[in-house]
Scaffold this motif. Structure first.
Motif, PDB file in Angstrom:
ATOM      1  N   TYR A 122     -23.971  16.919  -9.124  1.00 18.19           N
ATOM      2  CA  TYR A 122     -22.945  17.641  -9.898  1.00 18.19           C
ATOM      3  C   TYR A 122     -23.125  17.400 -11.401  1.00 18.19           C
ATOM      4  N   VAL A 123     -23.302  16.144 -11.786  1.00 19.52           N
ATOM      5  CA  VAL A 123     -23.443  15.811 -13.210  1.00 19.52           C
ATOM      6  C   VAL A 123     -24.724  16.418 -13.769  1.00 19.52           C
ATOM      7  N   ILE A 124     -25.815  16.351 -12.973  1.00 16.87           N
ATOM      8  CA  ILE A 124     -27.087  16.911 -13.427  1.00 16.87           C
ATOM      9  C   ILE A 124     -26.976  18.415 -13.596  1.00 16.87           C
ATOM     10  N   ASN A 125     -26.273  19.073 -12.676  1.00 20.78           N
ATOM     11  CA  ASN A 125     -26.056  20.516 -12.815  1.00 20.78           C
ATOM     12  C   ASN A 125     -25.316  20.846 -14.098  1.00 20.78           C
ATOM     13  N   LEU A 126     -24.348  20.009 -14.444  1.00 17.81           N
ATOM     14  CA  LEU A 126     -23.637  20.218 -15.709  1.00 17.81           C
ATOM     15  C   LEU A 126     -24.587  20.080 -16.894  1.00 17.81           C
ATOM     16  N   LEU A 127     -25.495  19.096 -16.804  1.00 21.80           N
ATOM     17  CA  LEU A 127     -26.467  18.905 -17.880  1.00 21.80           C
ATOM     18  C   LEU A 127     -27.407  20.101 -17.993  1.00 21.80           C
ATOM     19  N   VAL A 128     -27.813  20.638 -16.833  1.00 21.59           N
ATOM     20  CA  VAL A 128     -28.700  21.803 -16.827  1.00 21.59           C
ATOM     21  C   VAL A 128     -28.027  22.992 -17.488  1.00 21.59           C
ATOM     22  N   VAL A 129     -26.778  23.241 -17.099  1.00 21.74           N
ATOM     23  CA  VAL A 129     -26.031  24.370 -17.666  1.00 21.74           C
ATOM     24  C   VAL A 129     -25.795  24.166 -19.161  1.00 21.74           C
ATOM     25  N   SER A 130     -25.436  22.935 -19.533  1.00 18.56           N
ATOM     26  CA  SER A 130     -25.157  22.678 -20.952  1.00 18.56           C
ATOM     27  C   SER A 130     -26.426  22.710 -21.785  1.00 18.56           C
ATOM     28  N   ASN A 131     -27.577  22.392 -21.176  1.00 16.59           N
ATOM     29  CA  ASN A 131     -28.845  22.398 -21.902  1.00 16.59           C
ATOM     30  C   ASN A 131     -29.440  23.800 -21.965  1.00 16.59           C
ATOM     31  N   SER A 132     -29.922  24.286 -20.808  1.00 16.75           N
ATOM     32  CA  SER A 132     -30.541  25.619 -20.776  1.00 16.75           C
ATOM     33  C   SER A 132     -29.534  26.711 -21.105  1.00 16.75           C
ATOM     34  N   GLY A 133     -28.313  26.559 -20.580  1.00 15.04           N
ATOM     35  CA  GLY A 133     -27.279  27.560 -20.849  1.00 15.04           C
ATOM     36  C   GLY A 133     -26.943  27.659 -22.323  1.00 15.04           C
ATOM     37  N   THR A 134     -26.833  26.510 -22.969  1.00 18.19           N
ATOM     38  CA  THR A 134     -26.517  26.510 -24.400  1.00 18.19           C
ATOM     39  C   THR A 134     -27.655  27.095 -25.215  1.00 18.19           C
ATOM     40  N   VAL A 135     -28.894  26.740 -24.862  1.00 21.25           N
ATOM     41  CA  VAL A 135     -30.057  27.284 -25.573  1.00 21.25           C
ATOM     42  C   VAL A 135     -30.080  28.804 -25.461  1.00 21.25           C
ATOM     43  N   CYS A 136     -29.861  29.318 -24.244  1.00 19.90           N
ATOM     44  CA  CYS A 136     -29.876  30.769 -24.032  1.00 19.90           C
ATOM     45  C   CYS A 136     -28.750  31.469 -24.778  1.00 19.90           C
ATOM     46  N   MET A 137     -27.526  30.968 -24.599  1.00 19.59           N
ATOM     47  CA  MET A 137     -26.362  31.621 -25.203  1.00 19.59           C
ATOM     48  C   MET A 137     -26.390  31.525 -26.725  1.00 19.59           C
ATOM     49  N   ALA A 138     -26.697  30.334 -27.236  1.00 15.38           N
ATOM     50  CA  ALA A 138     -26.709  30.151 -28.694  1.00 15.38           C
ATOM     51  C   ALA A 138     -27.790  31.012 -29.338  1.00 15.38           C
ATOM     52  N   SER A 139     -28.973  31.019 -28.742  1.00 11.94           N
ATOM     53  CA  SER A 139     -30.084  31.822 -29.291  1.00 11.94           C
ATOM     54  C   SER A 139     -29.765  33.307 -29.223  1.00 11.94           C
ATOM     55  N   PHE A 140     -29.223  33.738 -28.092  1.00 12.42           N
ATOM     56  CA  PHE A 140     -28.870  35.152 -27.927  1.00 12.42           C
ATOM     57  C   PHE A 140     -27.812  35.560 -28.961  1.00 12.42           C
ATOM     58  N   THR A 141     -26.817  34.700 -29.174  1.00 10.80           N
ATOM     59  CA  THR A 141     -25.761  34.989 -30.156  1.00 10.80           C
ATOM     60  C   THR A 141     -26.329  35.070 -31.567  1.00 10.80           C
ATOM     61  N   ILE A 142     -27.209  34.115 -31.909  1.00  7.56           N
ATOM     62  CA  ILE A 142     -27.834  34.112 -33.240  1.00  7.56           C
ATOM     63  C   ILE A 142     -28.663  35.376 -33.443  1.00  7.56           C
ATOM     64  N   LEU A 143     -29.453  35.723 -32.431  1.00  9.20           N
ATOM     65  CA  LEU A 143     -30.311  36.903 -32.524  1.00  9.20           C
ATOM     66  C   LEU A 143     -29.496  38.177 -32.711  1.00  9.20           C
ATOM     67  N   MET A 144     -28.487  38.366 -31.872  1.00  9.70           N
ATOM     68  CA  MET A 144     -27.704  39.591 -31.951  1.00  9.70           C
ATOM     69  C   MET A 144     -26.904  39.654 -33.252  1.00  9.70           C
TER      70      MET A 144
ATOM     71  N   THR B 196     -35.259  47.737 -33.246  1.00 10.52           N
ATOM     72  CA  THR B 196     -35.093  48.242 -31.881  1.00 10.52           C
ATOM     73  C   THR B 196     -36.061  47.554 -30.940  1.00 10.52           C
ATOM     74  N   ALA B 197     -37.308  47.388 -31.388  1.00  8.16           N
ATOM     75  CA  ALA B 197     -38.309  46.709 -30.561  1.00  8.16           C
ATOM     76  C   ALA B 197     -37.889  45.281 -30.277  1.00  8.16           C
ATOM     77  N   HIS B 198     -37.418  44.592 -31.309  1.00  9.82           N
ATOM     78  CA  HIS B 198     -36.989  43.196 -31.137  1.00  9.82           C
ATOM     79  C   HIS B 198     -35.796  43.107 -30.193  1.00  9.82           C
ATOM     80  N   ILE B 199     -34.836  43.993 -30.345  1.00  6.45           N
ATOM     81  CA  ILE B 199     -33.629  43.965 -29.513  1.00  6.45           C
ATOM     82  C   ILE B 199     -33.969  44.214 -28.044  1.00  6.45           C
ATOM     83  N   ILE B 200     -34.928  45.109 -27.779  1.00  3.10           N
ATOM     84  CA  ILE B 200     -35.356  45.377 -26.406  1.00  3.10           C
ATOM     85  C   ILE B 200     -35.895  44.090 -25.767  1.00  3.10           C
ATOM     86  N   VAL B 201     -36.754  43.377 -26.507  1.00  5.85           N
ATOM     87  CA  VAL B 201     -37.311  42.120 -26.015  1.00  5.85           C
ATOM     88  C   VAL B 201     -36.205  41.105 -25.759  1.00  5.85           C
TER      89      VAL B 201
END
Length: 306
Positions: free
Chosen positions: A189-211, A237-242
């Motif tokens: 359970y704790v490791i799953n939280l770490l996975v979500v907080s790590n990979s999830g944060t990287v994905c969400m933060a990067s996506f938010t910054i990009l958009m 447009t090309a960047h946003i598609i990627v």
């Protein structure tokens, strides 16, 4: 608890022999095109005197990350579809997990750097050469590499120390964290939280910054000429598609509770197989400078062979 598992069985995308042959053919073509396309982009940029701007400097590293990211996953998937027993050793699984997250995170961070480069070029054109100097670009790439290394280490460390005492069947075509953690003989359970907080944060933060950066870019275009708007919109447009094709599946996989859905494997195909192929296509077919440089490279090659 002792780790009794020395290898894992991967169920792959399908168990149907006919469908496996189809998957083999399709992904062999995809992988070959991905590697050749990205290597061609790197070769073109390195040999062309006209592609020396920071955008192409970052594009080189994006193509490198795409080639390595795809090579971490696709060859094993291709070979497994011709094998009767689809297995991967424990060490091989950990290696794949590390490399996948290292090159995946590197790609994410390079995309962020490219969006920053476009933001400065379009929103602060008079200061572009001063801000995006060679020293800063080098520092930003080092930052991306270090960030990717830290991310991948923090992902693999908890999984490497988990006990696996029996179940070794992974319902996936790769060693990813979510299906792997389900096999551990311990509370994850704790490791799953770490996975979500790590990979999830990287994905969400990067996506938010990009958009956000592209929103600022599109807003600033109102003051540009018609030709400037057209060129900037084409690039953005090309960047946003990627960004959408890569990040939406990642967010779906890594920002939710530890629940496995049957569609996960198909969703993963988009950011592990499709995106590395689309990047060289989008950044070359929609870019006149790169196409001209490729044509010149090909012309010089033909002339040298005569």
């Amino acid at each position: 608890m002792k780790n009794n598992v020395t290898e894992f069985i991967l169920l792959g995308l399908t168990q149907d022999p006919l469908k496996q042959k189809v998957v083999f053919a399709i992904f062999l073509v995809f992988y070959t095109a991905t590697v050749l396309g990205n290597l061609l982009v790197i070769l073109t940029i390195k040999t062309s005197s006209t592609l020396g701007s920071p955008m192409y400097f970052f594009l080189t590293y994006l193509s490198f990350a795409d080639s390595c990211f795809s090579s971490t996953i696709a060859p094993k998937l291709i070979v497994d579809n011709l094998s009767k027993k689809q297995t991967i050793s424990f060490d091989g699984c950990m290696t794949q997990l590390f490399c996948m997250h290292f090159f995946g995170c590197m790609e994410v961070l390079v995309l962020v750097l490219m969006s920053y480069d476009r933001y400065v070029a379009i929103c602060k054109p008079l200061h572009y050469t001063v801000i995006m100097n060679q020293k800063l670009c080098g520092i930003l790439v080092i930052f991306a590499l270090v960030g990717a290394l830290v991310h991948s280490i923090t992902q693999i460390a908890p999984a490497f120390n988990l006990p696996f005492c029996g179940p070794n069947v992974i319902d996936h075509y790769l060693c990813d964290l979510q299906p792997l953690l389900r096999l551990a003989c311990a509370d994850t359970y704790v490791i799953n939280l770490l996975v979500v907080s790590n990979s999830g944060t990287v994905c969400m933060a990067s996506f938010t910054i990009l958009m956000t950066s592209y929103i600022f870019i599109l807003y600033s275009l109102r003051n540009h000429s018609a030709e400037g708007k057209r060129k900037a919109l084409s690039t953005c447009t090309a960047h946003i598609i990627v960004v959408i094709i890569f990040f939406v599946p990642c967010i779906f996989i890594y920002t939710r509770p530890p629940i496995i859905f049957p569609v996960d494997k198909l969703v993963s195909v988009f950011y592990t197989i499709v995106t590395p192929l689309l990047n060289p296509l989008i950044y070359t077919l929609r870019n006149a400078e790169v196409k001209n440089a490729m044509a010149k490279l090909w012309s010089n090659r033909l002339n040298s062979d005569k």
